[in-house]
Enzyme design. Sequence first.
Site, PDB file in Angstrom:
ATOM      1  N   HIS A   1       0.821  -1.220   0.000  1.00 24.64           N
ATOM      2  CA  HIS A   1       0.000   0.000   0.000  1.00 24.64           C
ATOM      3  C   HIS A   1       0.852   1.267   0.000  1.00 24.64           C
ATOM      4  O   HIS A   1       0.358   2.337  -0.317  1.00 24.64           O
ATOM      5  CB  HIS A   1      -1.059  -0.013   1.119  1.00 24.64           C
ATOM      6  CG  HIS A   1      -0.574   0.301   2.497  1.00 24.64           C
ATOM      7  ND1 HIS A   1      -0.253  -0.670   3.419  1.00 24.64           N
ATOM      8  CD2 HIS A   1      -0.397   1.473   3.131  1.00 24.64           C
ATOM      9  CE1 HIS A   1       0.105  -0.104   4.560  1.00 24.64           C
ATOM     10  NE2 HIS A   1       0.034   1.198   4.421  1.00 24.64           N
TER      11      HIS A   1
ATOM     12  N   ASP B   1       1.126  -7.611   2.087  1.00 20.70           N
ATOM     13  CA  ASP B   1       1.276  -6.166   1.912  1.00 20.70           C
ATOM     14  C   ASP B   1       2.755  -5.760   1.777  1.00 20.70           C
ATOM     15  O   ASP B   1       3.322  -5.133   2.661  1.00 20.70           O
ATOM     16  CB  ASP B   1       0.607  -5.441   3.091  1.00 20.70           C
ATOM     17  CG  ASP B   1       0.270  -4.001   2.748  1.00 20.70           C
ATOM     18  OD1 ASP B   1       0.852  -3.473   1.787  1.00 20.70           O
ATOM     19  OD2 ASP B   1      -0.575  -3.403   3.436  1.00 20.70           O
TER      20      ASP B   1
ATOM     21  N   SER C   1       3.950   2.404   8.266  1.00 17.96           N
ATOM     22  CA  SER C   1       3.718   1.384   7.246  1.00 17.96           C
ATOM     23  C   SER C   1       4.998   1.073   6.492  1.00 17.96           C
ATOM     24  O   SER C   1       5.661   1.981   6.010  1.00 17.96           O
ATOM     25  CB  SER C   1       2.672   1.864   6.249  1.00 17.96           C
ATOM     26  OG  SER C   1       1.422   1.820   6.840  1.00 17.96           O
TER      27      SER C   1
HETATM   28  N1  ARG Z   1      -4.640   0.741   7.201  1.00 16.79           N
HETATM   29  C1  ARG Z   1      -3.338   0.702   6.593  1.00 16.79           C
HETATM   30  C2  ARG Z   1      -2.518   1.886   7.007  1.00 16.79           C
HETATM   31  O1  ARG Z   1      -3.007   2.952   7.226  1.00 16.79           O
HETATM   32  C3  ARG Z   1      -3.422   0.706   5.123  1.00 16.79           C
HETATM   33  C4  ARG Z   1      -3.828  -0.572   4.573  1.00 16.79           C
HETATM   34  C5  ARG Z   1      -4.006  -0.495   3.094  1.00 16.79           C
HETATM   35  N2  ARG Z   1      -4.956  -1.488   2.681  1.00 16.79           N
HETATM   36  C6  ARG Z   1      -6.203  -1.214   2.289  1.00 16.79           C
HETATM   37  N3  ARG Z   1      -7.018  -2.194   2.096  1.00 16.79           N
HETATM   38  N4  ARG Z   1      -6.599   0.008   2.141  1.00 16.79           N
HETATM   39  O2  ARG Z   1      -1.312   1.793   7.066  1.00 16.79           O
END
Ligand code: ARG
Length: 726
Positions: free
Chosen positions: A87, A226, A661
């Site tokens: 992501h 991811d 992330s």
């Molecule tokens: N919630 C994650 C973050 O803010 C992002 C994950 C991305 N995946 C998704 N399905 N939007 O780091």
Amino acid sequence: MRKMKQLLTFGLSFGIITSVLADEGMWLPFLIGEKTYQDMVKKGLKLTKEQIFSANKSSLKDAVIIFGGGCTGEIVSNKGLIFTNHHCGYDAIAKVSTVEHNYLKNGFWAKNLNEEIHVPGLTVQFLERIKDVTDKVNNELKNVDALKTLSELPKILNRLAQQELSEDEKKTNCEARIVPMFSGNQYILFVYKRYKDVRLVGTPSESLGKFGGDTDNWEWPRHTADFSIFRIYADKNGQPADYSPDNIPLTPKYVIPVNIKGIKENSYAMTMGFPGGTNRFETSYGVELKTSIENPSTVELRDIRLKNMMEEMKKSEAVKLKLASYYARVANYWKFFDGENKQLLKYKVYEQKKNDEQKFIEWAKQNNKTEYINLMQEFEQCFNNWKPYSKARIYFQEGILGSQLFSYTYRLLSLLQLSKEDITKNKTQYLEQVKELNKEIDLPSDQKNTAVLLKKYKDDIDAQFVPSNVYDKISKDISMTSNDQSSLTAYQNFVNDLYKNTILLKPSEFEKWLENPDKSVLEKDPAFSVLNAFYQIVSTKILPEYNKFQNCNFLLQQKYQKGLIEMYKGKKEFYPDANFTMRLSYGVVKPYSPKDAVFYKEICTIKGVLEKYKPGDYEFDLPKDFVETATKKDFGNYADKSINDIVVTYITTNDITGGNSGSPVLNGKGELIGLAFDGNYEALSHKIHFDAQYNRTICVDIRYVLWIIEKIGKADNLIKELKIVA
Ligand code: ARG
């Protein structure tokens, strides 16, 4: 070493330490207190502080980078190879994809350096050095009117930061930024080196890299691969350079080895990365504002935008590619704010904060700390003054600027003020922006959004913040009709006309206009006139109040945080709120129970990926070769033998947030065991309140990453580059 000493002095004066709450803490890695360090060792750390962060030798911190605009990545080979999240690479992957070569959809694996794809605009930054500059900043602030602290601060920090750069640093593309810690109780300079030639090396298909989509986002159990892979290129001296085919892979200062021995419950886990922001010292007044106004408004407005976009994305692959990254960004925090609100209410964070505040005031009274005694009334006043304006601000930000066309128009609004000469001087830049708008905008969904959002603004916001000149024209049409649907039609007609006529959606006309920029054309342009009308209101009625509010909250927070540190002197160690500077957090792999009768294991496996598999689904489809290889249990070197399966993800008790992330998850020896990529739903209140019982960090297991590279990507070339510990 001197720099380090300066920093430590601050730590001591703030009365570092004792009993730290379980695994809470985003520690500045150059300021780890002794108690915290001992706790890390007790949990399994085998490294010295110097091996983690050294001022003059290469250390772990040299392999942890800022990836793009808001993520973390890590260096895993001596040829500048980077691992980060899928992501985090998402925008770059979408950008280099086309319907014919759709890497987002199908994945991409470079089999040699020549196949790697340069991503325009993508950069990474290494942290070169740090220095405490608190005295210097305070010396400048002495002469600033307190009411202007926040408006003057960025200028001061920027000026001082530039002065700190050495000639060598200036020549090698270094940037200096000074960042307030503890709401301005401390200021630290960070010098970064920015590399500008970054290339896509590998990514799984979106069906794996974003498996589970928004349904599974912010949730555990989780089965997402991811990760994505990039490489840094430099000139022949190893210095940053613009893209050139002559550039060569960077030889980094430090490479993180990869450990594929696997994790189990209670394994030590440490992350290093760049958490973007927390408000752990937020007051009850802030929690109340957030839960009653800010979050519900944001969620409602985003909900509208997302539905309209999704409708168009599902119809066409080209639209999907065009909107994918923008949609993901909006959706990520749509779900976050919704969840944050629910958890803040569920955990009674408002009440907890009230309690803390009362304790603080009692302490101040008992110890005759007069400067703190009225602090809560001051906070209350500060928030009460601002509250009447806050909904309009959110509606402008998330509603009016939630229109793609309007957000670009807003950025170009200065064209109405600038002289012909100034416009001409920067005309390529303006043309670029208009071209970008026309590349990114999806007209059908944006038109729908703009109509509904304009209407909602009028329906929900106090008349004093509504630009009547914009709405007069629409209301003439509405007054002849009676119901909500026909009133929406009036908005749609207005918007359709606007889109048809604005010069911003006609790039070649705009280019012509730039040759001889006659402002009367823009003054009459429907997009400019709507945004200008909003701007008049925002800049006179909302922004001045917002600036006042931000300023008083900053100064009161400064006092509050200073007071709290004083109050807990010798009892508790404090870390500053996250602010996109490098932090370390540590914890262990651990299961949890989210609610009565429910228990969540600490790992997810391929078995679970296949259980979730829904052929043809938008979020839960899987590539054929994946299903085949997984069903055959062709696990190579990466299986967990005790379960004859691959661990795909696991959870730890680490304290992270957005920006982290892509952070490396490291074992006690500083070897890579995974990549952090999310937080769990039950802890979505974590920016404001860390809950030791429920908070978990979701990580993709490095063995799953390597398995996909090898068995699905068939990119043995990449596996060979890694330093694998087996
Ligand atoms: N919630 C994650 C973050 O803010 C992002 C994950 C991305 N995946 C998704 N399905 N939007 O780091």
